[in-house]
Design a protein around this motif. Structure first.
Motif, PDB file in Angstrom:
ATOM      1  N   LEU A 153       8.883   6.268  -7.054  1.00 34.71           N
ATOM      2  CA  LEU A 153       8.304   5.528  -5.936  1.00 34.71           C
ATOM      3  C   LEU A 153       9.437   4.953  -5.093  1.00 34.71           C
ATOM      4  CD1 LEU A 153       5.888   4.335  -4.404  1.00 34.71           C
ATOM      5  CD2 LEU A 153       5.987   2.373  -5.948  1.00 34.71           C
ATOM      6  N   ILE A 154       9.483   5.344  -3.830  1.00 33.76           N
ATOM      7  CA  ILE A 154      10.521   4.888  -2.908  1.00 33.76           C
ATOM      8  C   ILE A 154       9.990   3.671  -2.147  1.00 33.76           C
ATOM      9  CG2 ILE A 154      12.067   5.527  -1.032  1.00 33.76           C
ATOM     10  CD1 ILE A 154      12.410   7.199  -3.595  1.00 33.76           C
ATOM     11  N   ALA A 155      10.640   2.532  -2.333  1.00 35.61           N
ATOM     12  CA  ALA A 155      10.242   1.291  -1.652  1.00 35.61           C
ATOM     13  C   ALA A 155      11.494   0.591  -1.140  1.00 35.61           C
ATOM     14  CB  ALA A 155       9.457   0.391  -2.604  1.00 35.61           C
ATOM     15  N   THR A 156      12.314   1.357  -0.425  1.00 36.50           N
ATOM     16  CA  THR A 156      13.652   0.912  -0.057  1.00 36.50           C
ATOM     17  C   THR A 156      13.715   0.147   1.260  1.00 36.50           C
ATOM     18  OG1 THR A 156      13.926   3.196   0.708  1.00 36.50           O
ATOM     19  CG2 THR A 156      14.949   2.609  -1.376  1.00 36.50           C
ATOM     20  N   THR A 208      16.232   5.463   3.835  1.00 30.97           N
ATOM     21  CA  THR A 208      15.580   6.634   3.234  1.00 30.97           C
ATOM     22  C   THR A 208      16.536   7.810   3.037  1.00 30.97           C
ATOM     23  OG1 THR A 208      14.888   7.412   5.439  1.00 30.97           O
ATOM     24  CG2 THR A 208      13.335   6.011   4.213  1.00 30.97           C
ATOM     25  N   THR A 209      17.818   7.595   3.310  1.00 29.61           N
ATOM     26  CA  THR A 209      18.784   8.700   3.217  1.00 29.61           C
ATOM     27  C   THR A 209      18.813   9.316   1.826  1.00 29.61           C
ATOM     28  OG1 THR A 209      20.144   7.622   4.895  1.00 29.61           O
ATOM     29  CG2 THR A 209      21.184   9.351   3.589  1.00 29.61           C
ATOM     30  N   ASN A 217      12.442   9.113  13.298  1.00 25.02           N
ATOM     31  CA  ASN A 217      12.996   7.759  13.159  1.00 25.02           C
ATOM     32  C   ASN A 217      13.404   7.437  11.724  1.00 25.02           C
ATOM     33  OD1 ASN A 217      10.532   7.459  11.911  1.00 25.02           O
ATOM     34  ND2 ASN A 217       9.699   6.006  13.394  1.00 25.02           N
ATOM     35  N   HIS A 218      13.410   8.454  10.857  1.00 21.38           N
ATOM     36  CA  HIS A 218      13.859   8.382   9.460  1.00 21.38           C
ATOM     37  C   HIS A 218      12.847   7.713   8.521  1.00 21.38           C
ATOM     38  CE1 HIS A 218      18.321   8.709  10.898  1.00 21.38           C
ATOM     39  NE2 HIS A 218      17.642   9.845  11.013  1.00 21.38           N
ATOM     40  N   HIS A 219      11.691   7.314   9.028  1.00 17.48           N
ATOM     41  CA  HIS A 219      10.639   6.837   8.140  1.00 17.48           C
ATOM     42  C   HIS A 219      10.062   8.024   7.368  1.00 17.48           C
ATOM     43  CE1 HIS A 219      10.270   2.636   9.463  1.00 17.48           C
ATOM     44  NE2 HIS A 219      10.617   3.089  10.658  1.00 17.48           N
ATOM     45  N   VAL A 254       6.443  12.316  -5.943  1.00 17.42           N
ATOM     46  CA  VAL A 254       7.325  11.355  -5.264  1.00 17.42           C
ATOM     47  C   VAL A 254       6.488  10.612  -4.229  1.00 17.42           C
ATOM     48  CG1 VAL A 254       9.369  11.007  -3.820  1.00 17.42           C
ATOM     49  CG2 VAL A 254       9.376  12.771  -5.608  1.00 17.42           C
ATOM     50  N   PHE A 255       6.435   9.297  -4.354  1.00 13.93           N
ATOM     51  CA  PHE A 255       5.601   8.459  -3.497  1.00 13.93           C
ATOM     52  C   PHE A 255       6.512   7.514  -2.700  1.00 13.93           C
ATOM     53  CE2 PHE A 255       3.157   9.939  -7.011  1.00 13.93           C
ATOM     54  CZ  PHE A 255       1.833  10.032  -6.602  1.00 13.93           C
ATOM     55  N   ALA A 256       5.986   6.986  -1.607  1.00 13.49           N
ATOM     56  CA  ALA A 256       6.763   6.041  -0.801  1.00 13.49           C
ATOM     57  C   ALA A 256       5.830   4.995  -0.204  1.00 13.49           C
ATOM     58  CB  ALA A 256       7.524   6.771   0.304  1.00 13.49           C
ATOM     59  N   VAL A 257       6.332   3.769  -0.113  1.00 16.98           N
ATOM     60  CA  VAL A 257       5.509   2.659   0.361  1.00 16.98           C
ATOM     61  C   VAL A 257       6.355   1.686   1.178  1.00 16.98           C
ATOM     62  CG1 VAL A 257       3.812   2.734  -1.510  1.00 16.98           C
ATOM     63  CG2 VAL A 257       5.917   1.406  -1.802  1.00 16.98           C
ATOM     64  N   GLY A 258       5.672   0.772   1.853  1.00 13.26           N
ATOM     65  CA  GLY A 258       6.347  -0.304   2.560  1.00 13.26           C
ATOM     66  C   GLY A 258       7.011   0.140   3.845  1.00 13.26           C
ATOM     67  N   ASP A 259       8.030  -0.591   4.260  1.00 15.33           N
ATOM     68  CA  ASP A 259       8.665  -0.356   5.554  1.00 15.33           C
ATOM     69  C   ASP A 259       9.442   0.946   5.614  1.00 15.33           C
ATOM     70  OD1 ASP A 259       7.617  -2.729   6.395  1.00 15.33           O
ATOM     71  OD2 ASP A 259       9.466  -3.882   6.213  1.00 15.33           O
ATOM     72  N   ALA A 260       9.678   1.588   4.487  1.00 15.21           N
ATOM     73  CA  ALA A 260      10.327   2.901   4.497  1.00 15.21           C
ATOM     74  C   ALA A 260       9.403   3.974   5.057  1.00 15.21           C
ATOM     75  CB  ALA A 260      10.775   3.289   3.086  1.00 15.21           C
ATOM     76  N   THR A 261       8.107   3.694   5.099  1.00 15.21           N
ATOM     77  CA  THR A 261       7.135   4.640   5.640  1.00 15.21           C
ATOM     78  C   THR A 261       6.754   4.221   7.058  1.00 15.21           C
ATOM     79  OG1 THR A 261       5.179   3.450   4.812  1.00 15.21           O
ATOM     80  CG2 THR A 261       6.234   5.013   3.321  1.00 15.21           C
ATOM     81  N   ALA A 262       5.990   5.062   7.718  1.00 16.89           N
ATOM     82  CA  ALA A 262       5.583   4.785   9.099  1.00 16.89           C
ATOM     83  C   ALA A 262       4.279   4.004   9.098  1.00 16.89           C
ATOM     84  CB  ALA A 262       5.421   6.090   9.872  1.00 16.89           C
ATOM     85  N   HIS A 263       4.374   2.702   9.303  1.00 15.21           N
ATOM     86  CA  HIS A 263       3.176   1.862   9.348  1.00 15.21           C
ATOM     87  C   HIS A 263       3.524   0.535  10.013  1.00 15.21           C
ATOM     88  CE1 HIS A 263       3.897  -0.606   5.382  1.00 15.21           C
ATOM     89  NE2 HIS A 263       4.915  -0.636   6.175  1.00 15.21           N
TER      90      HIS A 263
END
Length: 304
Positions: free
Chosen positions: A104-107, A234-235, A247-249, A264-273
């Motif tokens: 889970l990516i929450a970077t 997110t690099t 925009n790298h999200h 592989v999941f992603a949440v928070g400001d690393a995603t587009a929201h």
């Protein structure tokens, strides 16, 4: 040891996911390098149940304690890369590698702030970053936007919803295009093409004035920051082939929060929201539910 899920990032979204997954009795590891965006805000006022405000530091501290009650483990370290492994994925730091069946990516995002130490204690109290979170705080009040070119000009225009007394300090002296100049003129927003050299505060967190490099002092008790150069962290997902937007999200399934790479999941400001704490919490909980479902499904395949 192989964890059911390794969460990279111990901010609000990562912590909420950890709590939910811990309550499912999964073996969870959170790797956090510290210094996240939520540590900056001294007071959030737009959250249900906290009418007098609550700090991001409080959320992170109490969230970790809550997660640890459910057996979630924490490591203070920085993940430099994420790679596939026979058992799932490995999060690699300078000192070790940690394996998880799910990742889970929450970077999150790192905001660029003017290099003035006294700004940080003011964040969330008299200096703000997010108009959706804190625009209400400047209602009918004189406010300065300290920013970079078009980004700062755009923030200044947005804030006219709350106040007609907005000033824009183009701290980076970046060019402003004709479209944004027109908008600033339309709203009678004065522009100062000068660097901010210092700010004056009282009681550590109450802004009183902004000092410009040319010696001019702007008397103002509220400010917004809109600096270019914020970094979306997110690099480290590139080696996995995770799809990122221009925009790298990270692009995720809006329902499951799973990326284009299975498990592989992603949440928070690393995603587009929308970058709100309340949405980050929802993201974390939602991803945890689907991580749990995927783990159950995998176990079912190996059940005699």
């Amino acid at each position: 040891m192989i964890f059911d899920c390794v969460i990279i990032g111990g901010g609000i979204a990562g912590l909420q996911a950890a709590i939910q997954l811990g309550r499912y009795d999964h073996k969870i590891l959170v790797i956090d390098k510290g210094g996240g965006r939520s540590e900056l805000c001294q007071e959030y006022h737009n959250l249900l149940g906290w009418p007098d405000g609550v700090s991001g530091e409080y959320f992170r501290t109490i969230g970790r304690k809550q997660a640890e009650q459910y057996g979630v483990e924490f490591i203070l370290d920085e993940v430099k890369d994420v790679v596939k492994s026979p058992d799932g994925f490995q999060a690699i730091t300078d000192s070790s590698a940690f394996c998880g069946k799910r990742m889970l990516i929450a970077t999150g995002i790192e905001d660029r702030l003017p290099p003035i130490d006294r700004i940080k204690p003011c964040l969330g109290k008299s200096i703000f970053l997010c108009p959706d979170c804190d625009g209400y705080e400047i209602k009918n009040k004189k406010t300065v936007v300290i920013g970079s070119g078009n980004k700062g000009a755009g923030m200044a225009a947005v804030l006219t919803y709350w106040s007609k007394d907005i000033l824009f300090i183009n701290h980076d002296k970046t060019d402003i295009d004709d479209k944004h100049k027109h908008v600033l003129k339309k709203h009678n927003i004065p522009i100062y093409n000068e660097k901010v050299s210092d700010i004056q505060v009282v009681n550590e967190s109450s802004l009183q004035s902004v000092q410009l490099e040319n010696g001019k002092k702007v008397e103002v008790k509220h400010a917004f920051l809109a600096m270019s150069g914020s970094k979306v962290n997110t690099t480290l997902t590139k080696s996995l082939g995770v799809e990122r937007l221009e925009n790298h999200h990270i692009n995720v399934n809006p329902r499951t929060k799973e990326t284009n790479i299975p498990h592989v999941f992603a949440v928070g400001d690393a995603t587009a929201h929308s970058q709100l704490l309340s949405i980050a919490m929802g993201d974390g909980a939602q991803a945890a539910i689907w991580i749990h479902k995927s783990l159950l499904s995998e176990r079912g395949k190996h059940t005699p």
